[in-house]
Design a protein around this motif. Structure first.
Motif, PDB file in Angstrom:
ATOM      1  N   TYR A  72      31.360  34.499 -14.048  1.00 54.21           N
ATOM      2  CA  TYR A  72      33.037  34.081 -14.188  1.00 54.21           C
ATOM      3  C   TYR A  72      33.841  35.390 -13.939  1.00 54.21           C
ATOM      4  CZ  TYR A  72      37.606  33.294 -16.457  1.00 54.21           C
ATOM      5  OH  TYR A  72      38.931  33.100 -16.626  1.00 54.21           O
ATOM      6  N   LEU A  73      33.347  36.545 -14.576  1.00 53.64           N
ATOM      7  CA  LEU A  73      34.310  37.973 -14.448  1.00 53.64           C
ATOM      8  C   LEU A  73      34.046  38.307 -13.121  1.00 53.64           C
ATOM      9  CD1 LEU A  73      32.972  39.125 -18.041  1.00 53.64           C
ATOM     10  CD2 LEU A  73      35.194  38.150 -17.199  1.00 53.64           C
ATOM     11  N   LEU A  74      33.086  38.223 -12.432  1.00 55.41           N
ATOM     12  CA  LEU A  74      33.153  38.434 -11.089  1.00 55.41           C
ATOM     13  C   LEU A  74      34.037  38.041 -10.160  1.00 55.41           C
ATOM     14  CD1 LEU A  74      31.668  39.997  -8.660  1.00 55.41           C
ATOM     15  CD2 LEU A  74      30.073  38.134  -8.598  1.00 55.41           C
ATOM     16  N   LYS A  75      34.107  36.587 -10.365  1.00 58.27           N
ATOM     17  CA  LYS A  75      34.918  35.726  -9.519  1.00 58.27           C
ATOM     18  C   LYS A  75      36.367  35.880 -10.065  1.00 58.27           C
ATOM     19  CE  LYS A  75      31.975  34.330  -6.718  1.00 58.27           C
ATOM     20  NZ  LYS A  75      31.879  34.796  -5.402  1.00 58.27           N
ATOM     21  N   ASN A  76      36.685  36.115 -11.287  1.00 58.80           N
ATOM     22  CA  ASN A  76      38.187  36.291 -11.805  1.00 58.80           C
ATOM     23  C   ASN A  76      38.019  37.663 -12.667  1.00 58.80           C
ATOM     24  OD1 ASN A  76      38.995  33.125 -11.813  1.00 58.80           O
ATOM     25  ND2 ASN A  76      36.825  33.105 -12.185  1.00 58.80           N
ATOM     26  N   PRO A  77      38.214  38.671 -11.915  1.00 53.05           N
ATOM     27  CA  PRO A  77      37.936  40.026 -12.656  1.00 53.05           C
ATOM     28  C   PRO A  77      39.217  40.342 -13.391  1.00 53.05           C
ATOM     29  CG  PRO A  77      38.487  40.161 -10.307  1.00 53.05           C
ATOM     30  CD  PRO A  77      38.094  38.790 -10.471  1.00 53.05           C
ATOM     31  N   PRO A  78      39.126  40.647 -14.500  1.00 54.63           N
ATOM     32  CA  PRO A  78      40.222  40.915 -15.509  1.00 54.63           C
ATOM     33  C   PRO A  78      40.874  42.119 -15.137  1.00 54.63           C
ATOM     34  CG  PRO A  78      38.255  41.294 -16.687  1.00 54.63           C
ATOM     35  CD  PRO A  78      37.836  40.362 -15.295  1.00 54.63           C
ATOM     36  N   ASP A  79      42.145  42.290 -15.576  1.00 59.27           N
ATOM     37  CA  ASP A  79      42.927  43.367 -15.217  1.00 59.27           C
ATOM     38  C   ASP A  79      42.645  44.616 -16.245  1.00 59.27           C
ATOM     39  OD1 ASP A  79      44.889  45.299 -14.139  1.00 59.27           O
ATOM     40  OD2 ASP A  79      46.507  44.388 -14.966  1.00 59.27           O
ATOM     41  N   MET A  80      41.516  44.928 -16.422  1.00 60.28           N
ATOM     42  CA  MET A  80      41.072  46.009 -17.367  1.00 60.28           C
ATOM     43  C   MET A  80      40.342  47.029 -16.457  1.00 60.28           C
ATOM     44  SD  MET A  80      41.442  45.130 -20.400  1.00 60.28           S
ATOM     45  CE  MET A  80      42.439  43.535 -20.996  1.00 60.28           C
ATOM     46  N   GLU A  81      40.321  48.522 -16.963  1.00 58.06           N
ATOM     47  CA  GLU A  81      39.740  49.516 -16.469  1.00 58.06           C
ATOM     48  C   GLU A  81      37.919  49.255 -16.712  1.00 58.06           C
ATOM     49  OE1 GLU A  81      41.838  53.443 -16.566  1.00 58.06           O
ATOM     50  OE2 GLU A  81      42.985  52.066 -18.020  1.00 58.06           O
ATOM     51  N   TYR A  82      37.985  48.852 -17.939  1.00 60.49           N
ATOM     52  CA  TYR A  82      36.214  48.525 -18.395  1.00 60.49           C
ATOM     53  C   TYR A  82      36.248  47.304 -18.607  1.00 60.49           C
ATOM     54  CZ  TYR A  82      36.165  53.639 -18.372  1.00 60.49           C
ATOM     55  OH  TYR A  82      36.188  55.031 -17.954  1.00 60.49           O
ATOM     56  N   ILE A  83      35.014  46.593 -18.329  1.00 62.93           N
ATOM     57  CA  ILE A  83      34.584  45.291 -18.725  1.00 62.93           C
ATOM     58  C   ILE A  83      33.259  45.249 -19.229  1.00 62.93           C
ATOM     59  CG2 ILE A  83      34.053  43.051 -17.473  1.00 62.93           C
ATOM     60  CD1 ILE A  83      36.110  43.598 -15.285  1.00 62.93           C
ATOM     61  N   GLY A  84      33.187  44.615 -20.329  1.00 59.04           N
ATOM     62  CA  GLY A  84      31.705  44.581 -21.015  1.00 59.04           C
ATOM     63  C   GLY A  84      31.338  42.984 -21.304  1.00 59.04           C
ATOM     64  N   CYS A  85      29.976  42.748 -21.299  1.00 59.77           N
ATOM     65  CA  CYS A  85      29.379  41.768 -21.681  1.00 59.77           C
ATOM     66  C   CYS A  85      28.339  42.196 -22.816  1.00 59.77           C
ATOM     67  CB  CYS A  85      28.717  41.127 -20.360  1.00 59.77           C
ATOM     68  SG  CYS A  85      29.943  40.320 -19.127  1.00 59.77           S
ATOM     69  N   VAL A  86      28.393  41.055 -23.592  1.00 55.92           N
ATOM     70  CA  VAL A  86      27.256  40.883 -24.658  1.00 55.92           C
ATOM     71  C   VAL A  86      27.118  39.373 -24.777  1.00 55.92           C
ATOM     72  CG1 VAL A  86      27.808  43.006 -25.618  1.00 55.92           C
ATOM     73  CG2 VAL A  86      28.849  40.693 -26.637  1.00 55.92           C
ATOM     74  N   THR A  87      26.169  39.090 -25.851  1.00 49.71           N
ATOM     75  CA  THR A  87      25.765  37.567 -26.176  1.00 49.71           C
ATOM     76  C   THR A  87      26.475  37.538 -27.728  1.00 49.71           C
ATOM     77  OG1 THR A  87      23.590  38.153 -26.899  1.00 49.71           O
ATOM     78  CG2 THR A  87      23.976  37.104 -24.736  1.00 49.71           C
ATOM     79  N   TYR A  88      26.859  36.364 -28.215  1.00 53.31           N
ATOM     80  CA  TYR A  88      27.506  36.167 -29.392  1.00 53.31           C
ATOM     81  C   TYR A  88      26.629  36.803 -30.557  1.00 53.31           C
ATOM     82  CZ  TYR A  88      23.975  32.151 -30.312  1.00 53.31           C
ATOM     83  OH  TYR A  88      23.121  31.539 -30.615  1.00 53.31           O
ATOM     84  N   ARG A  89      25.292  36.746 -30.471  1.00 53.76           N
ATOM     85  CA  ARG A  89      24.539  37.368 -31.456  1.00 53.76           C
ATOM     86  C   ARG A  89      24.147  38.947 -31.553  1.00 53.76           C
ATOM     87  NH1 ARG A  89      19.566  33.764 -33.077  1.00 53.76           N
ATOM     88  NH2 ARG A  89      19.603  35.168 -34.704  1.00 53.76           N
TER      89      ARG A  89
END
Length: 266
Positions: A72-89
């Protein structure tokens, strides 16, 4: 500098709904908060490979896991200088009371509502001034990265992973064997990238996965009696491949990396 962390949720779980820099993502009808992002559109893209084998959407989502948010983030890149991913736990620690040399700390799930403060954001932004990527602490294996994977997983998908790197990303060919034969890796796929590196990482990861989908004997393998591997859920290979590709990508691109403790919420 601007930064946002996108935890992937597949079930209800506490989190800080007042955080200015944590935005949960989910891929089914899970009620997790007003500021969450619903990404059901992914069925129009990667699901076709699973649908061809009669795999349900629920099983597809289980197989993809956090990678649904990454796509999703690849196809809809947010207007941020840094992008992070984690899981809920699993979260990355930027809390001053947790020494940066700690590998992992465990907290009760209820503590999740206290993560993602402005103080933690200031610490994170300070770290990002000097680094291209932040991950959790690496694990030192008794053998190689390749050996550790093949101890439990089907060999077919590992071989296709290496083949995909050589064919889809041939500029990495000279780095692949060297990295797969070393023994240090940041497991769990928790990271924050400089935006340009996130987009490159995610783009290459999904090109590799699509190569595997197209060339594998089964997109959604199920454990059968007599299989010569111990993994009970072999359809989880996309996440296991992504986990290894993260460490490889950081190495192959010589990125400046900082490791911080992992917070495990239970």
């Amino acid at each position: 500098m601007s930064v946002c962390l996108y935890p992937h949720f597949h079930k209800p779980f506490p989190y800080n709904q007042n955080s200015s820099w944590i935005k949960p993502c989910h891929v089914d009808n899970v009620e997790i908060g007003n500021n969450s992002i619903y990404i059901d559109w992914i069925f129009d893209d990667l699901y076709k490979y699973y649908e061809a084998e009669g795999v349900s959407k629920d099983d597809f989502l289980k197989a993809l896991g956090q990678q649904a948010t990454e796509y999703y983030l690849l196809k809809n890149p947010p207007d941020m200088e840094y992008i992070g991913c984690v899981t809920y736990r699993r979260m990355l620690s930027f809390r001053p009371e947790i020494p940066i040399y700690e590998n992992e700390v465990t907290m009760p799930a209820s503590e999740a509502v206290n993560l993602g403060t402005e103080g933690e954001k200031r610490t994170l932004l300070h770290y990002l001034r000097f680094n291209d990527v932040i991950t959790n602490a690496s694990t030192v294996l008794p053998g190689s990265v390749a050996q550790q994977y093949l101890e439990s997983q089907p060999k077919e998908y590992w071989d296709l992973f290496y083949e995909a790197i050589c064919k889809v990303c041939p500029y990495y060919h000279s780095n692949a064997l060297q990295w797969f034969n070393q023994s240090v890796i940041p497991f769990t796929t928790n990271y924050i990238f400089r935006k340009k590196y996130f987009l490159r990482y995610a783009s290459e990861l999904f090109r590799i996965l699509e190569y595997i989908y197209i060339n594998s004997s089964k997109v959604y393998p199920v454990k059968k009696s007599g299989d010569n591997f111990s993994e009970p859920l072999p359809w989880r290979y996309p996440g296991f491949i992504g986990e290894r590709f993260l460490g490889f990508f950081i190495h192959a691109n010589s990125l400046k990396k900082l490791e911080v403790p992992l917070i495990f919420l239970q």
